[in-house]
Each structure stands twice: as structure tokens, then as C-alpha cells.
Design a protein around this motif. Sequence first.
Motif, PDB file in Angstrom:
ATOM      1  N   GLU A 178      45.880  41.515  30.815  1.00  0.00           N
ATOM      2  CA  GLU A 178      45.715  42.890  30.328  1.00  0.00           C
ATOM      3  C   GLU A 178      45.448  42.873  28.824  1.00  0.00           C
ATOM      4  O   GLU A 178      44.621  43.635  28.322  1.00  0.00           O
ATOM      5  CB  GLU A 178      46.949  43.728  30.667  1.00  0.00           C
ATOM      6  CG  GLU A 178      47.026  44.082  32.149  1.00  0.00           C
ATOM      7  CD  GLU A 178      48.348  44.715  32.565  1.00  0.00           C
ATOM      8  OE1 GLU A 178      49.296  44.787  31.742  1.00  0.00           O
ATOM      9  OE2 GLU A 178      48.429  45.149  33.733  1.00  0.00           O
ATOM     10  N   ASN A 179      46.136  41.987  28.103  1.00  0.00           N
ATOM     11  CA  ASN A 179      45.876  41.847  26.667  1.00  0.00           C
ATOM     12  C   ASN A 179      44.462  41.337  26.427  1.00  0.00           C
ATOM     13  O   ASN A 179      43.784  41.782  25.494  1.00  0.00           O
ATOM     14  CB  ASN A 179      46.902  40.918  26.016  1.00  0.00           C
ATOM     15  CG  ASN A 179      48.285  41.533  25.946  1.00  0.00           C
ATOM     16  OD1 ASN A 179      48.483  42.712  26.236  1.00  0.00           O
ATOM     17  ND2 ASN A 179      49.269  40.727  25.605  1.00  0.00           N
ATOM     18  N   THR A 219      33.379  43.842  28.100  1.00  0.00           N
ATOM     19  CA  THR A 219      34.212  43.970  29.294  1.00  0.00           C
ATOM     20  C   THR A 219      34.589  42.567  29.751  1.00  0.00           C
ATOM     21  O   THR A 219      34.038  41.574  29.257  1.00  0.00           O
ATOM     22  CB  THR A 219      33.472  44.679  30.445  1.00  0.00           C
ATOM     23  OG1 THR A 219      32.454  43.805  30.947  1.00  0.00           O
ATOM     24  CG2 THR A 219      32.868  46.010  29.994  1.00  0.00           C
ATOM     25  N   LEU A 220      35.471  42.485  30.730  1.00  0.00           N
ATOM     26  CA  LEU A 220      35.834  41.176  31.256  1.00  0.00           C
ATOM     27  C   LEU A 220      34.645  40.467  31.891  1.00  0.00           C
ATOM     28  O   LEU A 220      34.630  39.236  31.974  1.00  0.00           O
ATOM     29  CB  LEU A 220      36.985  41.296  32.257  1.00  0.00           C
ATOM     30  CG  LEU A 220      38.353  41.624  31.656  1.00  0.00           C
ATOM     31  CD1 LEU A 220      39.400  41.718  32.755  1.00  0.00           C
ATOM     32  CD2 LEU A 220      38.761  40.603  30.609  1.00  0.00           C
ATOM     33  N   ALA A 221      33.628  41.206  32.305  1.00  0.00           N
ATOM     34  CA  ALA A 221      32.419  40.592  32.859  1.00  0.00           C
ATOM     35  C   ALA A 221      31.670  39.774  31.806  1.00  0.00           C
ATOM     36  O   ALA A 221      30.832  38.940  32.156  1.00  0.00           O
ATOM     37  CB  ALA A 221      31.508  41.661  33.455  1.00  0.00           C
ATOM     38  N   ASP A 222      31.977  39.987  30.519  1.00  0.00           N
ATOM     39  CA  ASP A 222      31.347  39.228  29.436  1.00  0.00           C
ATOM     40  C   ASP A 222      32.057  37.904  29.154  1.00  0.00           C
ATOM     41  O   ASP A 222      31.558  37.084  28.382  1.00  0.00           O
ATOM     42  CB  ASP A 222      31.317  40.065  28.150  1.00  0.00           C
ATOM     43  CG  ASP A 222      30.462  41.305  28.293  1.00  0.00           C
ATOM     44  OD1 ASP A 222      29.326  41.182  28.778  1.00  0.00           O
ATOM     45  OD2 ASP A 222      30.941  42.405  27.925  1.00  0.00           O
ATOM     46  N   ALA A 276      50.444  27.468  39.079  1.00  0.00           N
ATOM     47  CA  ALA A 276      48.993  27.633  39.217  1.00  0.00           C
ATOM     48  C   ALA A 276      48.610  28.618  40.318  1.00  0.00           C
ATOM     49  O   ALA A 276      47.736  29.468  40.121  1.00  0.00           O
ATOM     50  CB  ALA A 276      48.323  26.281  39.446  1.00  0.00           C
ATOM     51  N   ALA A 277      49.244  28.532  41.471  1.00  0.00           N
ATOM     52  CA  ALA A 277      48.892  29.435  42.577  1.00  0.00           C
ATOM     53  C   ALA A 277      49.170  30.889  42.212  1.00  0.00           C
ATOM     54  O   ALA A 277      48.343  31.772  42.465  1.00  0.00           O
ATOM     55  CB  ALA A 277      49.647  29.034  43.847  1.00  0.00           C
ATOM     56  N   GLY A 278      50.312  31.156  41.613  1.00  0.00           N
ATOM     57  CA  GLY A 278      50.638  32.527  41.213  1.00  0.00           C
ATOM     58  C   GLY A 278      49.703  33.041  40.132  1.00  0.00           C
ATOM     59  O   GLY A 278      49.296  34.201  40.145  1.00  0.00           O
ATOM     60  N   TYR A 287      44.779  36.180  38.499  1.00  0.00           N
ATOM     61  CA  TYR A 287      43.463  35.965  37.875  1.00  0.00           C
ATOM     62  C   TYR A 287      42.364  36.615  38.717  1.00  0.00           C
ATOM     63  O   TYR A 287      41.453  37.240  38.188  1.00  0.00           O
ATOM     64  CB  TYR A 287      43.247  34.452  37.744  1.00  0.00           C
ATOM     65  CG  TYR A 287      42.050  34.019  36.943  1.00  0.00           C
ATOM     66  CD1 TYR A 287      42.126  33.858  35.566  1.00  0.00           C
ATOM     67  CD2 TYR A 287      40.840  33.724  37.572  1.00  0.00           C
ATOM     68  CE1 TYR A 287      41.029  33.413  34.832  1.00  0.00           C
ATOM     69  CE2 TYR A 287      39.742  33.282  36.839  1.00  0.00           C
ATOM     70  CZ  TYR A 287      39.849  33.130  35.475  1.00  0.00           C
ATOM     71  OH  TYR A 287      38.766  32.700  34.746  1.00  0.00           O
ATOM     72  N   ARG A 288      42.473  36.493  40.044  1.00  0.00           N
ATOM     73  CA  ARG A 288      41.478  37.089  40.942  1.00  0.00           C
ATOM     74  C   ARG A 288      41.469  38.624  40.887  1.00  0.00           C
ATOM     75  O   ARG A 288      40.498  39.248  41.270  1.00  0.00           O
ATOM     76  CB  ARG A 288      41.719  36.629  42.373  1.00  0.00           C
ATOM     77  CG  ARG A 288      41.289  35.217  42.626  1.00  0.00           C
ATOM     78  CD  ARG A 288      41.450  34.846  44.102  1.00  0.00           C
ATOM     79  NE  ARG A 288      41.063  33.484  44.331  1.00  0.00           N
ATOM     80  CZ  ARG A 288      41.911  32.459  44.395  1.00  0.00           C
ATOM     81  NH1 ARG A 288      43.209  32.656  44.254  1.00  0.00           N
ATOM     82  NH2 ARG A 288      41.462  31.241  44.610  1.00  0.00           N
ATOM     83  N   GLU A 289      42.551  39.223  40.432  1.00  0.00           N
ATOM     84  CA  GLU A 289      42.592  40.684  40.270  1.00  0.00           C
ATOM     85  C   GLU A 289      41.739  41.123  39.074  1.00  0.00           C
ATOM     86  O   GLU A 289      41.300  42.270  39.017  1.00  0.00           O
ATOM     87  CB  GLU A 289      44.028  41.163  40.050  1.00  0.00           C
ATOM     88  CG  GLU A 289      44.958  40.933  41.216  1.00  0.00           C
ATOM     89  CD  GLU A 289      46.395  41.283  40.874  1.00  0.00           C
ATOM     90  OE1 GLU A 289      46.645  41.989  39.852  1.00  0.00           O
ATOM     91  OE2 GLU A 289      47.299  40.850  41.618  1.00  0.00           O
ATOM     92  N   PHE A 290      41.523  40.235  38.121  1.00  0.00           N
ATOM     93  CA  PHE A 290      40.818  40.567  36.888  1.00  0.00           C
ATOM     94  C   PHE A 290      39.381  40.071  36.858  1.00  0.00           C
ATOM     95  O   PHE A 290      38.557  40.636  36.144  1.00  0.00           O
ATOM     96  CB  PHE A 290      41.582  39.999  35.682  1.00  0.00           C
ATOM     97  CG  PHE A 290      42.854  40.740  35.376  1.00  0.00           C
ATOM     98  CD1 PHE A 290      42.902  41.688  34.372  1.00  0.00           C
ATOM     99  CD2 PHE A 290      44.004  40.500  36.117  1.00  0.00           C
ATOM    100  CE1 PHE A 290      44.059  42.387  34.098  1.00  0.00           C
ATOM    101  CE2 PHE A 290      45.181  41.197  35.852  1.00  0.00           C
ATOM    102  CZ  PHE A 290      45.208  42.138  34.841  1.00  0.00           C
TER     103      PHE A 290
END
Length: 125
Positions: free
Chosen positions: A54-55, A66-69, A83-85, A90-93
Motif C-alpha cells: 500500500e505504501n 500506477t502500480l502497472a508502471d 514467501a507463500a504469504g 503480492y497477487r492482490e496488487f
Amino acid sequence: MFEAVETGIIRSKGPISGTVRKGGLVITAQVPKDPVTGTIVEGDIAVQTRRALENLRMAVEAAGGTLADVMLCQIYLTEASDAAGMNAVYREFFAEPYPCRATVVVKELLAPGMRIELIATAQLG
């Protein structure tokens, strides 16, 4: 010369700029700290990863992107078992194509209780 980006996240006490920009290139380092108080959020890797990402979003958006950049993430974890958590959050972002990424397990991070730190590079425009 690069410029420091004002992100709305409380500044570090150390002699660093958390986010810098030169032209369309943005480089930022983020930790799971509350953006208002600067304290490290308590919780498991999911809680800390979510706060750090989020930061990251706040920083990249403050720079005009944006995060797409985001093209590259370097992630430091204190426990390999996290790592799994971390990946689940990470996949949410991020979505495919995912940024290039290196994940490294380190002995410890600077702030007590901190389980994750990341550096990201974004190219705007």
C-alpha cells in the motif's frame, strides 16, 4: 539531478529519500510502516506485505504513476517460510505481466519486528 517525491508517507529519520524521480524513472524503498506515525505495523507477513505494498502504491501514485508502471521489485524477507504469504498478497496488487522480481531472505532488517522490505523501480509514460 533527481528529485525527492513527497508521497504523504512520514519521512524516515535516516538520511534517505524514500522515493526519488528523474524524468519518468521512479525508484522507491518501502517498509511496512504506518504512513502517518512511521511505526512498523505489527502482524504476520500478510499484514506487513499489504502495508508495504500500500505504501508502494502511495509512492508511485505521488510520482504520477500506477502500480502497472512498476517494472522491478526487490523484496527482502526475514523468513523463507513467509514467501507463500507474501506471494498471496503480492497477487492482490500486481497482475500479469508481473514486474521482474528478486526475493532474498536476509538475517534481519533494520527495524525490530519488520519481516519485509522492498525496493521498486517504475518507468512512467
